[in-house]
Design a protein around this motif. Sequence first.
Motif, PDB file in Angstrom:
ATOM      1  N   CYS A 209     -29.609  24.699  58.032  1.00  0.00           N
ATOM      2  CA  CYS A 209     -30.238  23.942  59.131  1.00  0.00           C
ATOM      3  C   CYS A 209     -29.183  23.460  60.128  1.00  0.00           C
ATOM      4  O   CYS A 209     -29.414  23.471  61.344  1.00  0.00           O
ATOM      5  CB  CYS A 209     -31.030  22.763  58.578  1.00  0.00           C
ATOM      6  N   VAL A 210     -28.041  23.036  59.625  1.00  0.00           N
ATOM      7  CA  VAL A 210     -26.938  22.663  60.509  1.00  0.00           C
ATOM      8  C   VAL A 210     -26.511  23.865  61.349  1.00  0.00           C
ATOM      9  O   VAL A 210     -26.257  23.750  62.555  1.00  0.00           O
ATOM     10  CB  VAL A 210     -25.745  22.117  59.692  1.00  0.00           C
ATOM     11  N   ALA A 211     -26.448  25.040  60.726  1.00  0.00           N
ATOM     12  CA  ALA A 211     -26.081  26.252  61.459  1.00  0.00           C
ATOM     13  C   ALA A 211     -27.094  26.570  62.550  1.00  0.00           C
ATOM     14  O   ALA A 211     -26.721  26.992  63.659  1.00  0.00           O
ATOM     15  CB  ALA A 211     -25.962  27.433  60.493  1.00  0.00           C
ATOM     16  N   ALA A 212     -28.374  26.384  62.256  1.00  0.00           N
ATOM     17  CA  ALA A 212     -29.410  26.650  63.266  1.00  0.00           C
ATOM     18  C   ALA A 212     -29.265  25.707  64.457  1.00  0.00           C
ATOM     19  O   ALA A 212     -29.405  26.129  65.619  1.00  0.00           O
ATOM     20  CB  ALA A 212     -30.795  26.509  62.637  1.00  0.00           C
ATOM     21  N   ALA A 213     -28.965  24.433  64.189  1.00  0.00           N
ATOM     22  CA  ALA A 213     -28.738  23.484  65.286  1.00  0.00           C
ATOM     23  C   ALA A 213     -27.516  23.902  66.098  1.00  0.00           C
ATOM     24  O   ALA A 213     -27.498  23.797  67.336  1.00  0.00           O
ATOM     25  CB  ALA A 213     -28.548  22.074  64.720  1.00  0.00           C
ATOM     26  N   GLY A 214     -26.489  24.398  65.426  1.00  0.00           N
ATOM     27  CA  GLY A 214     -25.298  24.864  66.124  1.00  0.00           C
ATOM     28  C   GLY A 214     -25.569  26.074  66.995  1.00  0.00           C
ATOM     29  O   GLY A 214     -25.045  26.176  68.115  1.00  0.00           O
ATOM     30  N   ALA A 215     -26.399  26.998  66.503  1.00  0.00           N
ATOM     31  CA  ALA A 215     -26.736  28.172  67.304  1.00  0.00           C
ATOM     32  C   ALA A 215     -27.477  27.773  68.576  1.00  0.00           C
ATOM     33  O   ALA A 215     -27.271  28.362  69.641  1.00  0.00           O
ATOM     34  CB  ALA A 215     -27.573  29.149  66.474  1.00  0.00           C
ATOM     35  N   LEU A 216     -28.340  26.767  68.475  1.00  0.00           N
ATOM     36  CA  LEU A 216     -29.038  26.268  69.669  1.00  0.00           C
ATOM     37  C   LEU A 216     -28.056  25.662  70.667  1.00  0.00           C
ATOM     38  O   LEU A 216     -28.173  25.874  71.880  1.00  0.00           O
ATOM     39  CB  LEU A 216     -30.086  25.236  69.261  1.00  0.00           C
TER      40      LEU A 216
ATOM     41  N   VAL B 193     -29.971  35.777  69.242  1.00  0.00           N
ATOM     42  CA  VAL B 193     -30.175  36.385  67.928  1.00  0.00           C
ATOM     43  C   VAL B 193     -29.662  35.458  66.823  1.00  0.00           C
ATOM     44  O   VAL B 193     -30.269  35.331  65.747  1.00  0.00           O
ATOM     45  CB  VAL B 193     -29.469  37.756  67.859  1.00  0.00           C
ATOM     46  N   ALA B 194     -28.538  34.782  67.072  1.00  0.00           N
ATOM     47  CA  ALA B 194     -27.976  33.859  66.087  1.00  0.00           C
ATOM     48  C   ALA B 194     -28.921  32.701  65.808  1.00  0.00           C
ATOM     49  O   ALA B 194     -29.019  32.225  64.669  1.00  0.00           O
ATOM     50  CB  ALA B 194     -26.624  33.338  66.562  1.00  0.00           C
ATOM     51  N   VAL B 195     -29.632  32.224  66.828  1.00  0.00           N
ATOM     52  CA  VAL B 195     -30.609  31.142  66.629  1.00  0.00           C
ATOM     53  C   VAL B 195     -31.680  31.585  65.643  1.00  0.00           C
ATOM     54  O   VAL B 195     -32.018  30.870  64.683  1.00  0.00           O
ATOM     55  CB  VAL B 195     -31.246  30.728  67.970  1.00  0.00           C
ATOM     56  N   LEU B 196     -32.225  32.765  65.847  1.00  0.00           N
ATOM     57  CA  LEU B 196     -33.276  33.280  64.967  1.00  0.00           C
ATOM     58  C   LEU B 196     -32.755  33.519  63.549  1.00  0.00           C
ATOM     59  O   LEU B 196     -33.415  33.155  62.560  1.00  0.00           O
ATOM     60  CB  LEU B 196     -33.837  34.570  65.556  1.00  0.00           C
ATOM     61  N   ALA B 197     -31.576  34.103  63.431  1.00  0.00           N
ATOM     62  CA  ALA B 197     -31.039  34.446  62.113  1.00  0.00           C
ATOM     63  C   ALA B 197     -30.743  33.201  61.273  1.00  0.00           C
ATOM     64  O   ALA B 197     -31.040  33.166  60.071  1.00  0.00           O
ATOM     65  CB  ALA B 197     -29.772  35.288  62.269  1.00  0.00           C
ATOM     66  N   THR B 198     -30.176  32.171  61.880  1.00  0.00           N
ATOM     67  CA  THR B 198     -29.864  30.961  61.117  1.00  0.00           C
ATOM     68  C   THR B 198     -31.135  30.229  60.694  1.00  0.00           C
ATOM     69  O   THR B 198     -31.197  29.657  59.597  1.00  0.00           O
ATOM     70  CB  THR B 198     -28.967  30.021  61.939  1.00  0.00           C
ATOM     71  N   ALA B 199     -32.164  30.250  61.532  1.00  0.00           N
ATOM     72  CA  ALA B 199     -33.441  29.629  61.151  1.00  0.00           C
ATOM     73  C   ALA B 199     -34.056  30.358  59.953  1.00  0.00           C
ATOM     74  O   ALA B 199     -34.582  29.722  59.026  1.00  0.00           O
ATOM     75  CB  ALA B 199     -34.400  29.637  62.341  1.00  0.00           C
ATOM     76  N   LEU B 200     -33.977  31.683  59.943  1.00  0.00           N
ATOM     77  CA  LEU B 200     -34.499  32.450  58.818  1.00  0.00           C
ATOM     78  C   LEU B 200     -33.679  32.202  57.540  1.00  0.00           C
ATOM     79  O   LEU B 200     -34.229  32.202  56.434  1.00  0.00           O
ATOM     80  CB  LEU B 200     -34.500  33.935  59.165  1.00  0.00           C
ATOM     81  N   ALA B 201     -32.370  31.990  57.684  1.00  0.00           N
ATOM     82  CA  ALA B 201     -31.536  31.694  56.520  1.00  0.00           C
ATOM     83  C   ALA B 201     -31.954  30.380  55.872  1.00  0.00           C
ATOM     84  O   ALA B 201     -32.009  30.264  54.643  1.00  0.00           O
ATOM     85  CB  ALA B 201     -30.062  31.640  56.927  1.00  0.00           C
ATOM     86  N   ALA B 202     -32.249  29.368  56.698  1.00  0.00           N
ATOM     87  CA  ALA B 202     -32.710  28.089  56.164  1.00  0.00           C
ATOM     88  C   ALA B 202     -34.024  28.273  55.400  1.00  0.00           C
ATOM     89  O   ALA B 202     -34.238  27.664  54.345  1.00  0.00           O
ATOM     90  CB  ALA B 202     -32.891  27.083  57.299  1.00  0.00           C
ATOM     91  N   LEU B 203     -34.889  29.127  55.917  1.00  0.00           N
ATOM     92  CA  LEU B 203     -36.151  29.402  55.231  1.00  0.00           C
ATOM     93  C   LEU B 203     -35.899  30.111  53.904  1.00  0.00           C
ATOM     94  O   LEU B 203     -36.543  29.803  52.887  1.00  0.00           O
ATOM     95  CB  LEU B 203     -37.045  30.255  56.132  1.00  0.00           C
TER      96      LEU B 203
END
Length: 391
Positions: A83-90, A177-187
């Motif tokens: 989740c931290v990674a997804a926030a970073g990608a944003l 693409v990084a935003v989408l990938a990190t969100a899927l990783a959290a899932l």
Amino acid sequence: MGTSAVAGRTRSMGALFAGVALLNTATVGLSTAATLIVAAGSGPGWSGLPSVANVLGTAAGAFGTGVLLPGHGRRRVLAFGYCVAAAGALAALAGALTTSVVPLLLGMLLVGIGNGGAQLSRYLAADLYPEERRGRALANVVWAGTVGALAGPALMAPAAHVVSGFGWPSLSGPVAVAVLATALAALAAVFLPRQVPVPSAAAGARRPVWSGAVVRPLVAMVAAQLTMVAVMTMTPLQLQDHGHGLDVVAWVLSAHLIGMFALAPLSGRIADRWGPRVTINAGLGVLALSTATALAAPTAHTSGLPVALFLLGYGWNLVFVGGSAQLSRDLAPETRSRVQGTVDAVVWSASALAGLSSGQLFAGGGYALVAVVGGVLALLPLVLLVPRDGR
């Protein structure tokens, strides 16, 4: 092991594999785009800054994950990191859209924190298996990076084309693409079982913390990381300086990333069959050969450079798997997670120096100087790591 235990292990391996694959996909495209954005805005001398931010974040994430895992469990800790990674990608996407360096670097740092947890996933996989199968188990999770090796570079040009249709800068495509990938990783992390039975450790004494069984893989992994990061980070600029676009950059990086991950199961079998030390030494030799190839053919984008970058990746893989296999075997269970996280933190912190220095080396002496320094770093541990206890 009962049916439910086997099912739990399989589910854990699947979730760990998916998280690593997705974080690698995100990191490959994001780091390449960020390097080129910073180089265009601030000059090649500062182009290593995104890599530095990412590896410092990875170091912090690895250390924090190692500390938190024993008390909070793999599902909670990995999900939080992703989740931290997804926030970073944003944040990085905002920086790419505005060509602002600060949010771009912040994003790289936060994505690195999530990547630190993904890197430790290999040890979580090894812990699910008996000692004689741990090399192959952790290598299977390292192999997940093959997905990123293929998907990350392959998605860069199409993503750039798509976002250009929206009027966005083309380099913001890989960041999206990084935003989408990190969100899927959290899932994916949510699907980790709460508890998975772990095979009991093999009988026998464990080595004390920071014995040769820890120092040797640490020194080798630091050297491999320094060599790999320095040469890999400057290769896109070398190609760009010779008039090549994102398609050629993606092709050469794909060769490198396939070397980093695709043959990991082979490295795991080597570690289980001949031992971690043989695996590490072989990797250092391959790294030295890769830098010599890059030095001999620095502009051959269809032959010499792809071969050099493939060898760079596989040499790193051998050292990484061999060192990780030793760390998964020779530590007491009560200290294993913390020491593994600390070793990863040291390795990634040291490689931040390579990310920053590589830009300065490139600006001062070109790609040839980067290759020469990388080769020296790869060979140095072969002298320093002469065994004294027969291991």
